[in-house]
Design a protein around this motif. Structure first.
Motif, PDB file in Angstrom:
ATOM      1  N   LEU A   1      -1.067  -4.842  -1.152  1.00 57.36           N
ATOM      2  CA  LEU A   1      -1.218  -3.152  -0.933  1.00 57.36           C
ATOM      3  C   LEU A   1      -2.119  -2.378  -2.076  1.00 57.36           C
ATOM      4  CD1 LEU A   1       1.916  -2.479   0.891  1.00 57.36           C
ATOM      5  CD2 LEU A   1      -0.088  -2.388   2.020  1.00 57.36           C
ATOM      6  N   THR A   2      -1.370  -2.614  -3.248  1.00 51.76           N
ATOM      7  CA  THR A   2      -1.964  -1.858  -4.251  1.00 51.76           C
ATOM      8  C   THR A   2      -3.503  -2.436  -4.596  1.00 51.76           C
ATOM      9  OG1 THR A   2      -0.057  -1.770  -5.609  1.00 51.76           O
ATOM     10  CG2 THR A   2      -2.244  -1.644  -6.742  1.00 51.76           C
ATOM     11  N   GLU A   3      -3.956  -3.560  -4.306  1.00 53.27           N
ATOM     12  CA  GLU A   3      -5.208  -4.034  -4.446  1.00 53.27           C
ATOM     13  C   GLU A   3      -6.175  -3.345  -3.393  1.00 53.27           C
ATOM     14  OE1 GLU A   3      -8.678  -6.289  -6.025  1.00 53.27           O
ATOM     15  OE2 GLU A   3      -6.633  -5.668  -6.828  1.00 53.27           O
ATOM     16  N   GLU A   4      -5.752  -3.512  -2.178  1.00 61.40           N
ATOM     17  CA  GLU A   4      -6.552  -3.030  -1.182  1.00 61.40           C
ATOM     18  C   GLU A   4      -6.685  -1.671  -0.821  1.00 61.40           C
ATOM     19  OE1 GLU A   4      -8.491  -4.880   0.836  1.00 61.40           O
ATOM     20  OE2 GLU A   4      -7.864  -6.693  -0.202  1.00 61.40           O
ATOM     21  N   VAL A   5      -5.605  -0.762  -1.195  1.00 61.26           N
ATOM     22  CA  VAL A   5      -5.679   0.627  -0.762  1.00 61.26           C
ATOM     23  C   VAL A   5      -5.846   1.547  -2.132  1.00 61.26           C
ATOM     24  CG1 VAL A   5      -4.024   2.470  -0.161  1.00 61.26           C
ATOM     25  CG2 VAL A   5      -3.879   0.291   0.841  1.00 61.26           C
ATOM     26  N   ARG A   6      -5.350   1.097  -3.381  1.00 60.44           N
ATOM     27  CA  ARG A   6      -5.515   1.661  -4.577  1.00 60.44           C
ATOM     28  C   ARG A   6      -6.750   1.406  -5.180  1.00 60.44           C
ATOM     29  NH1 ARG A   6      -4.846   1.727 -10.355  1.00 60.44           N
ATOM     30  NH2 ARG A   6      -3.979   3.736 -10.933  1.00 60.44           N
ATOM     31  N   GLU A   7      -6.964   0.014  -5.541  1.00 59.16           N
ATOM     32  CA  GLU A   7      -7.998  -0.455  -6.246  1.00 59.16           C
ATOM     33  C   GLU A   7      -9.361  -0.527  -5.821  1.00 59.16           C
ATOM     34  OE1 GLU A   7      -7.737  -1.029  -9.722  1.00 59.16           O
ATOM     35  OE2 GLU A   7      -5.364  -0.409  -9.260  1.00 59.16           O
ATOM     36  N   LYS A   8      -9.435  -1.020  -4.525  1.00 58.02           N
ATOM     37  CA  LYS A   8     -10.728  -1.273  -3.858  1.00 58.02           C
ATOM     38  C   LYS A   8     -11.207  -0.088  -3.275  1.00 58.02           C
ATOM     39  CE  LYS A   8     -10.174  -6.253  -2.593  1.00 58.02           C
ATOM     40  NZ  LYS A   8     -10.284  -7.103  -1.353  1.00 58.02           N
ATOM     41  N   ARG A   9     -10.184   0.923  -3.036  1.00 57.22           N
ATOM     42  CA  ARG A   9     -10.792   2.027  -2.245  1.00 57.22           C
ATOM     43  C   ARG A   9     -10.508   3.311  -3.005  1.00 57.22           C
ATOM     44  NH1 ARG A   9      -9.342  -1.753   1.549  1.00 57.22           N
ATOM     45  NH2 ARG A   9     -11.011  -2.198   3.256  1.00 57.22           N
ATOM     46  N   GLY A  10      -9.518   3.236  -3.835  1.00 54.77           N
ATOM     47  CA  GLY A  10      -9.175   4.731  -4.493  1.00 54.77           C
ATOM     48  C   GLY A  10      -8.402   5.513  -3.716  1.00 54.77           C
ATOM     49  N   LEU A  11      -7.652   5.322  -2.640  1.00 57.37           N
ATOM     50  CA  LEU A  11      -7.179   6.173  -1.668  1.00 57.37           C
ATOM     51  C   LEU A  11      -5.762   6.849  -2.136  1.00 57.37           C
ATOM     52  CD1 LEU A  11      -7.737   4.069   1.620  1.00 57.37           C
ATOM     53  CD2 LEU A  11      -8.967   6.260   0.649  1.00 57.37           C
ATOM     54  N   THR A  12      -5.300   6.499  -3.282  1.00 59.64           N
ATOM     55  CA  THR A  12      -3.959   6.753  -3.840  1.00 59.64           C
ATOM     56  C   THR A  12      -3.797   6.394  -5.170  1.00 59.64           C
ATOM     57  OG1 THR A  12      -1.745   6.658  -3.556  1.00 59.64           O
ATOM     58  CG2 THR A  12      -2.842   4.635  -3.233  1.00 59.64           C
ATOM     59  N   TYR A  13      -2.933   7.145  -5.907  1.00 59.36           N
ATOM     60  CA  TYR A  13      -2.562   6.516  -7.302  1.00 59.36           C
ATOM     61  C   TYR A  13      -1.371   5.496  -7.252  1.00 59.36           C
ATOM     62  CZ  TYR A  13      -4.984   9.624 -10.237  1.00 59.36           C
ATOM     63  OH  TYR A  13      -6.168  10.327 -10.826  1.00 59.36           O
ATOM     64  N   GLY A  14      -0.664   5.304  -6.245  1.00 61.87           N
ATOM     65  CA  GLY A  14       0.245   4.392  -6.230  1.00 61.87           C
ATOM     66  C   GLY A  14       0.793   4.251  -4.576  1.00 61.87           C
ATOM     67  N   ILE A  15       0.954   2.753  -4.532  1.00 58.18           N
ATOM     68  CA  ILE A  15       1.557   2.456  -3.093  1.00 58.18           C
ATOM     69  C   ILE A  15       2.650   1.370  -3.280  1.00 58.18           C
ATOM     70  CG2 ILE A  15      -0.172   1.089  -2.683  1.00 58.18           C
ATOM     71  CD1 ILE A  15      -0.049   1.507   0.390  1.00 58.18           C
ATOM     72  N   TYR A  16       3.764   1.504  -2.615  1.00 64.91           N
ATOM     73  CA  TYR A  16       4.683   0.462  -2.714  1.00 64.91           C
ATOM     74  C   TYR A  16       5.573  -0.013  -1.511  1.00 64.91           C
ATOM     75  CZ  TYR A  16       8.730   3.563  -2.473  1.00 64.91           C
ATOM     76  OH  TYR A  16       9.569   4.593  -2.167  1.00 64.91           O
ATOM     77  N   SER A  17       5.957  -1.278  -1.500  1.00 68.85           N
ATOM     78  CA  SER A  17       6.920  -1.635  -0.353  1.00 68.85           C
ATOM     79  C   SER A  17       8.106  -2.087  -0.933  1.00 68.85           C
ATOM     80  CB  SER A  17       6.189  -2.531   0.591  1.00 68.85           C
ATOM     81  OG  SER A  17       5.898  -3.988  -0.032  1.00 68.85           O
TER      82      SER A  17
END
Length: 496
Positions: free
Chosen positions: A338-354
């Motif tokens: 989730l971090t790789e796809e949402v944060r790193e690749k697209r910059g959509l958030t500073y943080g995501i977790y499950s």
């Protein structure tokens, strides 16, 4: 007028009893914590501890690990007295009761209690959660604490730091008065928190999420209560809850540190005998399956909070190891999918977790993310797609191997201190897990395969049946950037 009926402690008798045992010269042949296995990629680190287990004369379960290398003793009491035990119309009662321990006894006010622990170099604390309430004491135990019976020096015995700390602890646990002024003060603190929460969309979203997930189940209401429920709670309510939930049958005692078996058994007996007598509270019911779908909280902001959730597992579920490891790959760490796809690749958030939160009854599985309001719908769809793909296909071999290496390397950090060990023993005792749970868990992790993770996730999660809560503004939407094309990240709003 309501009057409590509390078991009375005879302070002088207890001083003499503790003094008689907790003085003299220590025995240095006690069991030591065994060393963790040497770190390497294979095999995993094991966590073998010499855990002693017994029950006091009144039936209270005790877990003890002797560590004679550190001249401290950690005492932890875990009660089935969390917010899940609140009466339906008095949410917040468990939290208030726990917070009021240490605010006054029949012999001391809050200042005298605080000064007493401070002068002894002891740390006293309480905390309240959904499943449990915790009372903790850390005391110096470097001075002699067992009287040599052969020398018969009773007249020369002087109470040690440990003896006096334990005496004060038993007074706090056995003679709380829950003063009206302290109750009013903590109520006011909670009211201030409720006002703050009105400006906190993340908190509002989480409260609604638990209501959606659990409905009328005991997990469904906020642990801190509401303005209405807190206002209705009286001193008599607190006293009644204490009698029902803080009794010797409803507790687990954990001892970790500088003590031998005989001393630990005596300490546990004194603590348990100071508690009210009563019955262990019944197990919590299973929650009903929640209704999937979206809920939205309108809030003026530059960003949107998104919570995606489902019922998860009980702490004793046999799928725990596979789900834990799988979640580390999905969204439990900085290098997660989730971090790789949402944060790193697209910059959509500073943080995501499950996270799965296993509890006495099935706890929640939650994915949490904050993102730019204009891209919240696209972000939600992307997260659902990533979850669905993970459930269907599981991790790659590379992801699995990396997650195992990381877990094997970081696991010793969970046992770095007496307090860390006490926390692990508390979970073992409270959730009635095997004494070798830590070693067993690491062996299970070693054997987990991709197919195990896929099967476990498929048994417990369905990407099409999620409870989804969002908090933010209703606004026009923008398409997401393709992978690798970052956008300006939105700085998250502090939630505390």
């Amino acid at each position: 007028m309501y009057r409590r009926s509390l078991p009375m402690i005879k302070p002088l008798a207890l001083v003499l009893a503790l003094t008689a045992l907790l003085v003299g010269c220590p025995s240095h042949n006690g069991a030591k914590l065994q060393s963790l296995a040497k770190l390497s990629e294979q095999p995993p680190v094991t966590a073998r501890m010499d855990i002693q287990q017994w029950r006091t004369s009144g039936g209270t379960r005790v877990l003890f690990v002797s560590n004679r290398w550190l001249e401290m003793l950690d005492v932890r009491l875990i009660f089935a007295a969390g917010s899940s035990r609140d009466p339906q119309d008095k949410a917040g009662l468990a939290l208030l009761t726990n917070a009021l321990l240490g605010e006054g006894t029949e012999l001391k006010d809050a200042n005298a209690i605080a000064q007493g622990f401070d002068q002894l170099g002891a740390e006293f604390s309480t905390s309240s959660h959904r499943d449990m309430a915790i009372v903790s004491l850390r005391s110096i135990s470097n001075d002699p604490y067992r009287r040599s019976i052969e020398r018969n020096e009773r007249e020369q015995c002087q109470p040690t730091h440990l003896a006096r700390s334990l005496l004060l602890l038993t007074e706090v646990l056995g003679q709380p008065t829950f003063p009206e002024d302290a109750l009013a003060r903590i109520k006011n603190q909670l009211r201030a928190g409720f006002e703050h929460d009105k400006q906190n969309p993340g908190k509002q979203a989480r409260t609604l999420l638990f209501k959606r997930l659990y409905g009328e189940h005991p997990y469904g209401h906020p642990s801190e209560g509401t303005e209405q429920s807190i206002a209705a709670i009286t001193q008599a309510d607190v006293q009644d809850f204490y009698q029902q939930a803080y009794n010797a049958s409803n507790a687990v005692i954990v001892l970790v540190g500088n003590a031998d078996d005989a001393t630990a058994k005596y300490i546990a007996e004194q603590i348990a005998s100071a508690l009210p007598q009563g019955q262990k509270l019944p197990e919590l019911p299973a929650p009903a399956t929640p209704t999937a779908g979206k809920s939205h909280i309108e809030y003026p902001s530059q960003q949107t909070h998104l919570l995606l959730a489902s019922l998860g597992i009980k702490r004793s579920d046999p799928d725990y190891a596979a789900l834990y490891l799988g979640n580390q790959i999905l969204g439990g760490g900085f290098g997660s999918r989730l971090t790789e796809e949402v944060r790193e690749k697209r910059g959509l958030t500073y943080g995501i977790y499950s996270a799965f939160t296993p509890m006495a009854a099935p706890g929640p599985f939650i994915i949490s993310v904050q993102t730019k309001a204009q891209q919240s719908e696209g972000t939600l769809e992307l997260v659902q797609q990533i979850l669905a793909d993970f459930i269907a296909n599981g991790p790659t071999e590379q992801e699995l191997a990396a997650a195992k290496r990381e877990l094997f390397g970081s696991f010793p950090l969970t046992l770095m201190s007496n307090a860390d060990i006490a926390g692990q023993l508390g979970a073992i005792g409270f959730y009635d897990l095997p004494l070798d749970q830590l070693e067993r868990f690491m062996q299970q992790v070693k054997q987990v395969s991709i197919e195990d993770i896929k099967a476990a996730f498929a048994r417990h999660l369905d990407a099409e049946q999620l409870v989804i809560v969002s908090a933010g503004p209703t606004t026009g939407q923008q398409p997401l950037p393709p992978p690798g094309e970052r956008i300006e990240r939105v700085m998250p709003v502090p939630e505390h």
